[in-house]
Design a protein around this motif. Structure first.
Motif, PDB file in Angstrom:
ATOM      1  N   PRO A  19     -24.276 -31.461  55.381  1.00  0.00           N
ATOM      2  CA  PRO A  19     -23.624 -30.355  54.670  1.00  0.00           C
ATOM      3  C   PRO A  19     -23.808 -30.437  53.163  1.00  0.00           C
ATOM      4  O   PRO A  19     -23.984 -29.415  52.493  1.00  0.00           O
ATOM      5  CB  PRO A  19     -22.153 -30.504  55.070  1.00  0.00           C
ATOM      6  N   ALA A  20     -23.766 -31.659  52.621  1.00  0.00           N
ATOM      7  CA  ALA A  20     -23.950 -31.822  51.180  1.00  0.00           C
ATOM      8  C   ALA A  20     -25.351 -31.397  50.749  1.00  0.00           C
ATOM      9  O   ALA A  20     -25.538 -30.792  49.687  1.00  0.00           O
ATOM     10  CB  ALA A  20     -23.695 -33.270  50.774  1.00  0.00           C
ATOM     11  N   ALA A  21     -26.348 -31.695  51.580  1.00  0.00           N
ATOM     12  CA  ALA A  21     -27.724 -31.302  51.265  1.00  0.00           C
ATOM     13  C   ALA A  21     -27.875 -29.784  51.336  1.00  0.00           C
ATOM     14  O   ALA A  21     -28.563 -29.178  50.499  1.00  0.00           O
ATOM     15  CB  ALA A  21     -28.693 -31.978  52.218  1.00  0.00           C
ATOM     16  N   ALA A  22     -27.245 -29.171  52.340  1.00  0.00           N
ATOM     17  CA  ALA A  22     -27.312 -27.720  52.460  1.00  0.00           C
ATOM     18  C   ALA A  22     -26.645 -27.046  51.265  1.00  0.00           C
ATOM     19  O   ALA A  22     -27.133 -26.039  50.735  1.00  0.00           O
ATOM     20  CB  ALA A  22     -26.642 -27.271  53.763  1.00  0.00           C
ATOM     21  N   ALA A  23     -25.523 -27.611  50.826  1.00  0.00           N
ATOM     22  CA  ALA A  23     -24.836 -27.074  49.661  1.00  0.00           C
ATOM     23  C   ALA A  23     -25.691 -27.229  48.407  1.00  0.00           C
ATOM     24  O   ALA A  23     -25.742 -26.336  47.553  1.00  0.00           O
ATOM     25  CB  ALA A  23     -23.498 -27.783  49.476  1.00  0.00           C
ATOM     26  N   LEU A  24     -26.379 -28.360  48.304  1.00  0.00           N
ATOM     27  CA  LEU A  24     -27.257 -28.601  47.160  1.00  0.00           C
ATOM     28  C   LEU A  24     -28.391 -27.581  47.126  1.00  0.00           C
ATOM     29  O   LEU A  24     -28.766 -27.084  46.062  1.00  0.00           O
ATOM     30  CB  LEU A  24     -27.820 -30.024  47.224  1.00  0.00           C
ATOM     31  N   ALA A  25     -28.931 -27.261  48.293  1.00  0.00           N
ATOM     32  CA  ALA A  25     -29.991 -26.252  48.358  1.00  0.00           C
ATOM     33  C   ALA A  25     -29.475 -24.895  47.886  1.00  0.00           C
ATOM     34  O   ALA A  25     -30.178 -24.145  47.188  1.00  0.00           O
ATOM     35  CB  ALA A  25     -30.533 -26.151  49.786  1.00  0.00           C
ATOM     36  N   ASP A  26     -28.247 -24.565  48.262  1.00  0.00           N
ATOM     37  CA  ASP A  26     -27.644 -23.312  47.810  1.00  0.00           C
ATOM     38  C   ASP A  26     -27.489 -23.293  46.296  1.00  0.00           C
ATOM     39  O   ASP A  26     -27.762 -22.287  45.636  1.00  0.00           O
ATOM     40  CB  ASP A  26     -26.280 -23.115  48.469  1.00  0.00           C
ATOM     41  N   LEU A  27     -27.043 -24.397  45.731  1.00  0.00           N
ATOM     42  CA  LEU A  27     -26.882 -24.482  44.280  1.00  0.00           C
ATOM     43  C   LEU A  27     -28.224 -24.344  43.566  1.00  0.00           C
ATOM     44  O   LEU A  27     -28.317 -23.706  42.510  1.00  0.00           O
ATOM     45  CB  LEU A  27     -26.222 -25.812  43.902  1.00  0.00           C
ATOM     46  N   ALA A  28     -29.252 -24.942  44.143  1.00  0.00           N
ATOM     47  CA  ALA A  28     -30.591 -24.824  43.545  1.00  0.00           C
ATOM     48  C   ALA A  28     -31.049 -23.375  43.555  1.00  0.00           C
ATOM     49  O   ALA A  28     -31.688 -22.902  42.601  1.00  0.00           O
ATOM     50  CB  ALA A  28     -31.582 -25.699  44.311  1.00  0.00           C
ATOM     51  N   SER A  29     -30.714 -22.654  44.628  1.00  0.00           N
ATOM     52  CA  SER A  29     -31.083 -21.242  44.707  1.00  0.00           C
ATOM     53  C   SER A  29     -30.333 -20.418  43.664  1.00  0.00           C
ATOM     54  O   SER A  29     -30.907 -19.526  43.029  1.00  0.00           O
ATOM     55  CB  SER A  29     -30.777 -20.711  46.116  1.00  0.00           C
ATOM     56  N   ILE A  30     -29.048 -20.726  43.468  1.00  0.00           N
ATOM     57  CA  ILE A  30     -28.261 -20.033  42.447  1.00  0.00           C
ATOM     58  C   ILE A  30     -28.824 -20.312  41.060  1.00  0.00           C
ATOM     59  O   ILE A  30     -28.953 -19.408  40.225  1.00  0.00           O
ATOM     60  CB  ILE A  30     -26.781 -20.464  42.534  1.00  0.00           C
ATOM     61  N   PHE A  31     -29.172 -21.571  40.804  1.00  0.00           N
ATOM     62  CA  PHE A  31     -29.748 -21.937  39.514  1.00  0.00           C
ATOM     63  C   PHE A  31     -31.046 -21.162  39.266  1.00  0.00           C
ATOM     64  O   PHE A  31     -31.299 -20.671  38.162  1.00  0.00           O
ATOM     65  CB  PHE A  31     -30.014 -23.438  39.474  1.00  0.00           C
ATOM     66  N   LYS A  69     -25.627 -23.722  32.985  1.00  0.00           N
ATOM     67  CA  LYS A  69     -25.201 -25.075  32.634  1.00  0.00           C
ATOM     68  C   LYS A  69     -24.130 -25.570  33.597  1.00  0.00           C
ATOM     69  O   LYS A  69     -24.121 -26.739  33.993  1.00  0.00           O
ATOM     70  CB  LYS A  69     -24.688 -25.101  31.191  1.00  0.00           C
ATOM     71  N   LEU A  70     -23.234 -24.676  33.995  1.00  0.00           N
ATOM     72  CA  LEU A  70     -22.195 -25.035  34.959  1.00  0.00           C
ATOM     73  C   LEU A  70     -22.815 -25.423  36.303  1.00  0.00           C
ATOM     74  O   LEU A  70     -22.455 -26.435  36.907  1.00  0.00           O
ATOM     75  CB  LEU A  70     -21.230 -23.855  35.121  1.00  0.00           C
ATOM     76  N   VAL A  71     -23.768 -24.611  36.759  1.00  0.00           N
ATOM     77  CA  VAL A  71     -24.421 -24.875  38.049  1.00  0.00           C
ATOM     78  C   VAL A  71     -25.249 -26.156  37.971  1.00  0.00           C
ATOM     79  O   VAL A  71     -25.298 -26.938  38.932  1.00  0.00           O
ATOM     80  CB  VAL A  71     -25.299 -23.681  38.466  1.00  0.00           C
ATOM     81  N   ASP A  72     -25.895 -26.394  36.836  1.00  0.00           N
ATOM     82  CA  ASP A  72     -26.701 -27.602  36.684  1.00  0.00           C
ATOM     83  C   ASP A  72     -25.835 -28.853  36.832  1.00  0.00           C
ATOM     84  O   ASP A  72     -26.254 -29.845  37.438  1.00  0.00           O
ATOM     85  CB  ASP A  72     -27.386 -27.585  35.322  1.00  0.00           C
ATOM     86  N   ALA A  73     -24.618 -28.806  36.296  1.00  0.00           N
ATOM     87  CA  ALA A  73     -23.706 -29.950  36.428  1.00  0.00           C
ATOM     88  C   ALA A  73     -23.309 -30.161  37.890  1.00  0.00           C
ATOM     89  O   ALA A  73     -23.214 -31.300  38.361  1.00  0.00           O
ATOM     90  CB  ALA A  73     -22.464 -29.722  35.572  1.00  0.00           C
ATOM     91  N   ARG A  74     -23.100 -29.081  38.608  1.00  0.00           N
ATOM     92  CA  ARG A  74     -22.757 -29.192  40.026  1.00  0.00           C
ATOM     93  C   ARG A  74     -23.933 -29.728  40.840  1.00  0.00           C
ATOM     94  O   ARG A  74     -23.747 -30.479  41.802  1.00  0.00           O
ATOM     95  CB  ARG A  74     -22.314 -27.827  40.559  1.00  0.00           C
ATOM     96  N   ILE A  75     -25.130 -29.339  40.460  1.00  0.00           N
ATOM     97  CA  ILE A  75     -26.314 -29.861  41.145  1.00  0.00           C
ATOM     98  C   ILE A  75     -26.385 -31.378  40.987  1.00  0.00           C
ATOM     99  O   ILE A  75     -26.667 -32.107  41.945  1.00  0.00           O
ATOM    100  CB  ILE A  75     -27.581 -29.188  40.585  1.00  0.00           C
ATOM    101  N   ALA A  76     -26.136 -31.861  39.786  1.00  0.00           N
ATOM    102  CA  ALA A  76     -26.178 -33.305  39.542  1.00  0.00           C
ATOM    103  C   ALA A  76     -25.151 -34.039  40.407  1.00  0.00           C
ATOM    104  O   ALA A  76     -25.438 -35.102  40.968  1.00  0.00           O
ATOM    105  CB  ALA A  76     -25.932 -33.594  38.066  1.00  0.00           C
ATOM    106  N   GLN A  77     -23.971 -33.458  40.534  1.00  0.00           N
ATOM    107  CA  GLN A  77     -22.935 -34.076  41.360  1.00  0.00           C
ATOM    108  C   GLN A  77     -23.351 -34.126  42.831  1.00  0.00           C
ATOM    109  O   GLN A  77     -23.181 -35.150  43.506  1.00  0.00           O
ATOM    110  CB  GLN A  77     -21.629 -33.300  41.218  1.00  0.00           C
ATOM    111  N   HIS A  78     -23.911 -33.028  43.326  1.00  0.00           N
ATOM    112  CA  HIS A  78     -24.315 -32.983  44.735  1.00  0.00           C
ATOM    113  C   HIS A  78     -25.532 -33.871  44.996  1.00  0.00           C
ATOM    114  O   HIS A  78     -25.670 -34.431  46.085  1.00  0.00           O
ATOM    115  CB  HIS A  78     -24.592 -31.534  45.155  1.00  0.00           C
ATOM    116  N   GLN A  79     -26.410 -33.992  44.016  1.00  0.00           N
ATOM    117  CA  GLN A  79     -27.544 -34.898  44.173  1.00  0.00           C
ATOM    118  C   GLN A  79     -27.065 -36.324  44.405  1.00  0.00           C
ATOM    119  O   GLN A  79     -27.599 -37.050  45.259  1.00  0.00           O
ATOM    120  CB  GLN A  79     -28.446 -34.841  42.937  1.00  0.00           C
ATOM    121  N   ALA A  80     -26.045 -36.716  43.654  1.00  0.00           N
ATOM    122  CA  ALA A  80     -25.508 -38.066  43.810  1.00  0.00           C
ATOM    123  C   ALA A  80     -24.902 -38.255  45.200  1.00  0.00           C
ATOM    124  O   ALA A  80     -25.072 -39.303  45.833  1.00  0.00           O
ATOM    125  CB  ALA A  80     -24.463 -38.333  42.729  1.00  0.00           C
ATOM    126  N   THR A  81     -24.228 -37.225  45.695  1.00  0.00           N
ATOM    127  CA  THR A  81     -23.618 -37.303  47.025  1.00  0.00           C
ATOM    128  C   THR A  81     -24.674 -37.400  48.113  1.00  0.00           C
ATOM    129  O   THR A  81     -24.563 -38.202  49.052  1.00  0.00           O
ATOM    130  CB  THR A  81     -22.721 -36.079  47.275  1.00  0.00           C
TER     131      THR A  81
END
Length: 212
Positions: A15-27, A161-173
């Motif tokens: 689920p974390a990877a799927a969420a990360l993919a969504d964030l990348a698409s938003i970015f 910038k907000l989304v980029d910070a969330r991407i970094a958090q999800h990458q770590a997860t």
């Protein structure tokens, strides 16, 4: 992230990877908004004997509006941006009102039953009290202006910038979860074909100077 060049890339289905993919698409959508705004500013900026291309302006503005609105779409994983995200940005002015205006404009420009350029009216030409012909008149809608484009770009940049910070958090997860897998478990994951130079996508701060 790691500086070691990977020999293979394996698909993670968590689920974390799927969420990360969504964030990348938003970015990516926000980057598209920024690119469209940059092109629009160049197109709309007054110059000696310059006449902007209305087709180019409408195309860029429509793409920007659709890409922006897509960032706020719902979704099963809830990664879409919200009005609270907009309200929390460190931007001056009525940012939430501006956001809502952009969403309304998107509906107008993407409406399959409405012409965003012209409003047409049909009338009857009358001569001596007798219909003599049919007249079709039109009212041209004002095109987007440079100030509107710049304010939209500023909003998209702050959100990126907000989304980029969330991407970094999800990458770590995602990385933490992957590191918990054994070598045998990693081998069972589908391999992803990677093309190009492997460079990561640009981050907002990389282009800060160019977008100011």
């Amino acid at each position: 992230m790691t500086d070691v060049a990977p020999r293979t890339v394996r698909r993670i289905g968590s689920p974390a990877a799927a969420a990360l993919a969504d964030l990348a698409s938003i970015f990516d959508d926000l980057q598209t908004v920024l690119l469209c705004c940059e092109r629009l500013v160049a197109e709309l900026r007054p110059g000696l004997a310059k006449q902007h291309d209305e087709v180019v302006v409408e195309s860029l503005w429509t793409t920007a509006l659709i890409s922006y609105s897509r960032c706020f779409a719902g979704g099963e994983r809830g990664m879409g941006l919200t009005e609270d995200d907009v309200e929390g940005l460190e931007l001056k002015g009525e940012k939430l009102a501006w956001h809502r205006m952009l969403r309304r404009l998107k509906k107008h420009y993407a409406d399959p039953a409405a012409n965003p350029r012209e409003t047409f009216t049909v009338g009857v030409a009358v001569a001596d009290g007798v219909p003599a012909g049919v007249a079709i008149t039109s009212a041209h809608q004002d095109p987007v202006d440079e100030q509107t484009v710049r304010q939209t770009g500023a909003l998209a940049f702050a959100l990126s910038k907000l989304v980029d910070a969330r991407i970094a958090q999800h990458q770590a997860t995602v990385l933490e979860g992957a590191q918990a897998l054994s070598a045998k478990e990693l081998e069972t994951l589908d391999e992803i074909e990677v093309t190009g130079d492997g460079a990561p996508p640009p981050r907002p701060e990389d282009d800060a100077e160019g977008r100011s």
